[in-house]
Design a protein around this motif. Structure first.
Motif, PDB file in Angstrom:
ATOM      1  N   ARG A 195       0.808  -1.214   0.000  1.00 44.30           N
ATOM      2  CA  ARG A 195       0.000   0.000   0.000  1.00 44.30           C
ATOM      3  C   ARG A 195       0.842   1.265   0.000  1.00 44.30           C
ATOM      4  O   ARG A 195       0.353   2.351  -0.273  1.00 44.30           O
ATOM      5  N   LYS A 196       2.150   1.125   0.278  1.00 47.19           N
ATOM      6  CA  LYS A 196       3.009   2.291   0.438  1.00 47.19           C
ATOM      7  C   LYS A 196       3.903   2.493  -0.781  1.00 47.19           C
ATOM      8  O   LYS A 196       4.192   1.567  -1.527  1.00 47.19           O
ATOM      9  N   ILE A 197       4.342   3.741  -0.952  1.00 50.77           N
ATOM     10  CA  ILE A 197       5.113   4.117  -2.130  1.00 50.77           C
ATOM     11  C   ILE A 197       6.591   3.806  -1.960  1.00 50.77           C
ATOM     12  O   ILE A 197       7.262   3.361  -2.890  1.00 50.77           O
ATOM     13  N   HIS A 198       7.120   4.035  -0.753  1.00 52.84           N
ATOM     14  CA  HIS A 198       8.562   3.884  -0.552  1.00 52.84           C
ATOM     15  C   HIS A 198       8.958   2.413  -0.546  1.00 52.84           C
ATOM     16  O   HIS A 198       8.168   1.526  -0.194  1.00 52.84           O
ATOM     17  N   MET A 199      10.205   2.151  -0.936  1.00 57.40           N
ATOM     18  CA  MET A 199      10.685   0.780  -1.104  1.00 57.40           C
ATOM     19  C   MET A 199      11.713   0.367  -0.052  1.00 57.40           C
ATOM     20  O   MET A 199      12.275  -0.720  -0.124  1.00 57.40           O
ATOM     21  N   LYS A 200      11.989   1.248   0.902  1.00 57.30           N
ATOM     22  CA  LYS A 200      12.947   0.910   1.948  1.00 57.30           C
ATOM     23  C   LYS A 200      12.464   1.417   3.296  1.00 57.30           C
ATOM     24  O   LYS A 200      11.555   2.249   3.385  1.00 57.30           O
ATOM     25  N   GLN A 201      13.062   0.896   4.337  1.00 59.75           N
ATOM     26  CA  GLN A 201      12.711   1.299   5.698  1.00 59.75           C
ATOM     27  C   GLN A 201      13.031   2.779   5.907  1.00 59.75           C
ATOM     28  O   GLN A 201      14.094   3.247   5.538  1.00 59.75           O
ATOM     29  N   MET A 202      12.071   3.522   6.510  1.00 57.96           N
ATOM     30  CA  MET A 202      12.246   4.960   6.720  1.00 57.96           C
ATOM     31  C   MET A 202      11.887   5.345   8.151  1.00 57.96           C
ATOM     32  O   MET A 202      10.861   4.895   8.677  1.00 57.96           O
ATOM     33  N   PRO A 203      12.725   6.157   8.806  1.00 54.87           N
ATOM     34  CA  PRO A 203      12.348   6.672  10.128  1.00 54.87           C
ATOM     35  C   PRO A 203      11.119   7.561  10.006  1.00 54.87           C
ATOM     36  O   PRO A 203      10.986   8.321   9.048  1.00 54.87           O
ATOM     37  N   ARG A 204      10.193   7.456  10.959  1.00 53.62           N
ATOM     38  CA  ARG A 204       8.935   8.205  10.808  1.00 53.62           C
ATOM     39  C   ARG A 204       8.553   9.023  12.045  1.00 53.62           C
ATOM     40  O   ARG A 204       7.373   9.244  12.311  1.00 53.62           O
ATOM     41  N   LEU A 205       9.510   9.493  12.761  1.00 47.45           N
ATOM     42  CA  LEU A 205       9.240  10.329  13.933  1.00 47.45           C
ATOM     43  C   LEU A 205       9.524  11.805  13.637  1.00 47.45           C
ATOM     44  O   LEU A 205       9.617  12.626  14.531  1.00 47.45           O
ATOM     45  N   GLY A 206       9.647  12.134  12.341  1.00 46.17           N
ATOM     46  CA  GLY A 206      10.069  13.480  11.952  1.00 46.17           C
ATOM     47  C   GLY A 206       9.210  14.600  12.478  1.00 46.17           C
ATOM     48  O   GLY A 206       9.679  15.737  12.623  1.00 46.17           O
ATOM     49  N   GLY A 207       7.932  14.310  12.746  1.00 42.31           N
ATOM     50  CA  GLY A 207       7.060  15.345  13.273  1.00 42.31           C
ATOM     51  C   GLY A 207       7.555  15.936  14.577  1.00 42.31           C
ATOM     52  O   GLY A 207       7.224  17.080  14.918  1.00 42.31           O
ATOM     53  N   LEU A 208       8.365  15.168  15.291  1.00 40.92           N
ATOM     54  CA  LEU A 208       8.919  15.679  16.552  1.00 40.92           C
ATOM     55  C   LEU A 208       9.794  16.901  16.302  1.00 40.92           C
ATOM     56  O   LEU A 208       9.845  17.812  17.139  1.00 40.92           O
ATOM     57  N   ALA A 209      10.486  16.941  15.157  1.00 35.81           N
ATOM     58  CA  ALA A 209      11.303  18.107  14.810  1.00 35.81           C
ATOM     59  C   ALA A 209      10.421  19.330  14.568  1.00 35.81           C
ATOM     60  O   ALA A 209      10.773  20.454  14.951  1.00 35.81           O
ATOM     61  N   ILE A 221      13.416  11.325   5.937  1.00 34.03           N
ATOM     62  CA  ILE A 221      12.645  11.011   7.139  1.00 34.03           C
ATOM     63  C   ILE A 221      11.180  11.359   6.880  1.00 34.03           C
ATOM     64  O   ILE A 221      10.878  12.278   6.100  1.00 34.03           O
ATOM     65  N   PHE A 222      10.259  10.622   7.497  1.00 28.64           N
ATOM     66  CA  PHE A 222       8.827  10.917   7.414  1.00 28.64           C
ATOM     67  C   PHE A 222       8.388  11.659   8.670  1.00 28.64           C
ATOM     68  O   PHE A 222       8.963  11.465   9.745  1.00 28.64           O
ATOM     69  N   MET A 223       7.331  12.479   8.525  1.00 29.89           N
ATOM     70  CA  MET A 223       6.809  13.160   9.717  1.00 29.89           C
ATOM     71  C   MET A 223       6.014  12.212  10.601  1.00 29.89           C
ATOM     72  O   MET A 223       5.910  12.427  11.801  1.00 29.89           O
ATOM     73  N   GLY A 224       5.452  11.149  10.020  1.00 29.36           N
ATOM     74  CA  GLY A 224       4.660  10.207  10.785  1.00 29.36           C
ATOM     75  C   GLY A 224       3.393  10.840  11.341  1.00 29.36           C
ATOM     76  O   GLY A 224       3.103  12.016  11.097  1.00 29.36           O
ATOM     77  N   ASP A 225       2.652  10.091  12.106  1.00 28.88           N
ATOM     78  CA  ASP A 225       1.443  10.622  12.735  1.00 28.88           C
ATOM     79  C   ASP A 225       1.780  11.691  13.768  1.00 28.88           C
ATOM     80  O   ASP A 225       0.962  12.567  14.053  1.00 28.88           O
ATOM     81  N   THR A 226       2.979  11.629  14.309  1.00 24.48           N
ATOM     82  CA  THR A 226       3.415  12.656  15.258  1.00 24.48           C
ATOM     83  C   THR A 226       3.318  14.035  14.633  1.00 24.48           C
ATOM     84  O   THR A 226       2.845  14.990  15.254  1.00 24.48           O
ATOM     85  N   GLY A 227       3.741  14.135  13.388  1.00 20.14           N
ATOM     86  CA  GLY A 227       3.724  15.424  12.707  1.00 20.14           C
ATOM     87  C   GLY A 227       2.391  15.752  12.071  1.00 20.14           C
ATOM     88  O   GLY A 227       1.883  16.871  12.213  1.00 20.14           O
ATOM     89  N   SER A 228       1.793  14.785  11.353  1.00 17.12           N
ATOM     90  CA  SER A 228       0.561  15.083  10.622  1.00 17.12           C
ATOM     91  C   SER A 228      -0.605  15.379  11.568  1.00 17.12           C
ATOM     92  O   SER A 228      -1.415  16.281  11.302  1.00 17.12           O
ATOM     93  N   LEU A 229      -0.705  14.641  12.671  1.00 17.50           N
ATOM     94  CA  LEU A 229      -1.770  14.914  13.636  1.00 17.50           C
ATOM     95  C   LEU A 229      -1.566  16.259  14.327  1.00 17.50           C
ATOM     96  O   LEU A 229      -2.522  17.004  14.572  1.00 17.50           O
ATOM     97  N   PHE A 230      -0.299  16.568  14.646  1.00 19.62           N
ATOM     98  CA  PHE A 230       0.016  17.845  15.290  1.00 19.62           C
ATOM     99  C   PHE A 230      -0.335  19.007  14.364  1.00 19.62           C
ATOM    100  O   PHE A 230      -0.969  19.987  14.789  1.00 19.62           O
ATOM    101  N   LEU A 231       0.066  18.921  13.097  1.00 19.60           N
ATOM    102  CA  LEU A 231      -0.251  19.980  12.141  1.00 19.60           C
ATOM    103  C   LEU A 231      -1.754  20.113  11.943  1.00 19.60           C
ATOM    104  O   LEU A 231      -2.299  21.222  11.948  1.00 19.60           O
ATOM    105  N   GLY A 232      -2.427  18.973  11.751  1.00 21.35           N
ATOM    106  CA  GLY A 232      -3.876  19.010  11.552  1.00 21.35           C
ATOM    107  C   GLY A 232      -4.599  19.617  12.738  1.00 21.35           C
ATOM    108  O   GLY A 232      -5.525  20.426  12.564  1.00 21.35           O
ATOM    109  N   TYR A 233      -4.171  19.247  13.935  1.00 19.71           N
ATOM    110  CA  TYR A 233      -4.795  19.774  15.157  1.00 19.71           C
ATOM    111  C   TYR A 233      -4.640  21.289  15.224  1.00 19.71           C
ATOM    112  O   TYR A 233      -5.630  22.016  15.438  1.00 19.71           O
ATOM    113  N   PHE A 234      -3.431  21.785  15.032  1.00 16.34           N
ATOM    114  CA  PHE A 234      -3.213  23.227  15.165  1.00 16.34           C
ATOM    115  C   PHE A 234      -3.861  24.009  14.031  1.00 16.34           C
ATOM    116  O   PHE A 234      -4.334  25.134  14.232  1.00 16.34           O
ATOM    117  N   ILE A 235      -3.888  23.448  12.829  1.00 20.80           N
ATOM    118  CA  ILE A 235      -4.562  24.130  11.723  1.00 20.80           C
ATOM    119  C   ILE A 235      -6.057  24.239  12.016  1.00 20.80           C
ATOM    120  O   ILE A 235      -6.689  25.261  11.719  1.00 20.80           O
TER     121      ILE A 235
END
Length: 350
Positions: A38-52, A205-219
């Motif tokens: 279901r995903k586009i990327h072909m390799k393992q990716m860190p997904r905590l980027g939203g913390l940044a 790096i991916f933002m993960g749910d940490t980033g997307s949920l945070f952005l969506g909430y504040f928007i």
């Protein structure tokens, strides 16, 4: 002015500098996104980027220290969203747990008094929501939070679309003298731009749910403060225009799954970015096309807010027609894809 420029730079630099450390933490603790069908990327990716993004935002926020009567409940709700996002990036929580966390965050905000008490609509003017204000506000916060989360499917997509939406909100907040909204929006933009340097294709790096949920909430929060609380005839329509990409993508996903007799929460590969990829566009081009769509809707919202009533109706009509045609052509409904079929036939004949 210098206060806000420095605050912007602090958030930008803090986000930029924290990404490598966040990436290292994500890899160390196994907070990574694995490849799948279901995903586009072909390799393992860190997904905590939203913390940044979060660290960058709060660094600038602490420097400027803006005030608002609802600041504490907003921050408390954000903390719940952050915890849910981090846990989901690590353990992949069920949608019920994620939704419970979002409901809790929204409830804290709503019962603090920050609600949409009324909306202004053309012809109808002021419409009082009464007891529905609590339900409407919670649905708005939860809906926008999840909408941004759902478009996080390609490198740089959610971060770029959010930045474009934030730019439109910032412009209108400055014009209307809404300094708290402008400040929060400016810092969110800065921290997201800093992260985008590492997140744009090919992402490191991916933002993960940490980033997307945070952005969506504040928007969702700043749109309530910036638009629903304003006394204009278009206060209800403007945030929908600005956030058209995540809102319509979510809307068509729900319709598509209902027509296919699937659970609303069931994942699929028929989101806007999936459909564009299936048309043959490259990863980078697909993201840039959606950026262009986001910019179009943002500019439309600005024009919409500064024009006559009848011109406003004309703009809305043209946008709805454009959205409908686009959805039919590229297959957002998930049933017929006439444009894709035509291209495949022409390709096979050649």
């Amino acid at each position: 002015m210098s206060l806000y420029i420095v605050g912007f730079l602090i958030s930008l630099v803090a986000s930029l500098c924290s990404v490598p450390f966040v990436k290292e933490i994500a890899v160390k603790f196994g907070i990574v996104d694995q490849p799948s069908n279901r995903k586009i990327h072909m390799k393992q990716m860190p997904r905590l980027g939203g913390l940044a993004i979060i660290l960058g935002f709060f660094a600038g926020f602490l420097y400027i220290s803006p005030t608002n009567p609802y600041l504490m409940p907003i921050i408390l709700g954000a903390c719940i969203i952050i915890v849910i996002g981090i846990l989901d990036d690590k353990f992949t929580l069920s949608y019920k747990i994620k939704l419970a966390g979002q409901v809790a965050a929204a409830a804290i905000v709503v019962f603090s008094g920050l609600t949409v008490e009324f909306i202004y609509l053309p012809m109808l003017h002021r419409v009082e929501l009464g007891m529905l204000e609590y339900i409407f506000t919670m649905l708005w916060i939860i809906g926008i939070t999840n909408a941004v989360n759902l478009i996080d499917g390609l490198d740089g997509l959610a971060s770029g679309v959010s930045t474009i939406a934030l730019a439109a909100i910032l412009f209108m907040a400055i014009i209307n003298g809404q300094m708290f909204v402008a400040t929060v929006t400016l810092l969110l933009m800065a921290s997201t731009l800093g992260f985008l340097v590492f997140n744009f294709y090919p992402a490191k790096i991916f933002m993960g749910d940490t980033g997307s949920l945070f952005l969506g909430y504040f928007i969702s929060i700043i749109s309530i403060l910036g638009f629903f609380k304003s006394f204009t005839l278009v206060s209800f329509i403007i945030p929908i225009l600005i956030l058209s990409i995540p809102i319509f993508d979510t809307y068509f996903a729900i319709i598509r799954r209902l027509l296919n007799k699937q659970k609303i929460t069931a994942p699929d590969r028929s989101h806007l970015h999936h459909c564009l990829l299936q048309l043959g566009f490259s990863h980078r081009t697909t993201v840039l096309i959606i950026y262009g769509m986001g910019a179009f809707f943002g500019i439309s919202a600005i024009i919409f807010s500064n024009t006559t009533l009848w011109v406003s109706f004309l703009i809305i009509g043209l946008i709805l027609l454009l959205v409908h045609i686009t959805a039919e052509f590229i297959g957002l409904i998930g049933q017929k894809r006439p444009l894709i079929t035509m291209i495949k036939r022409l390709t096979s004949r050649s």
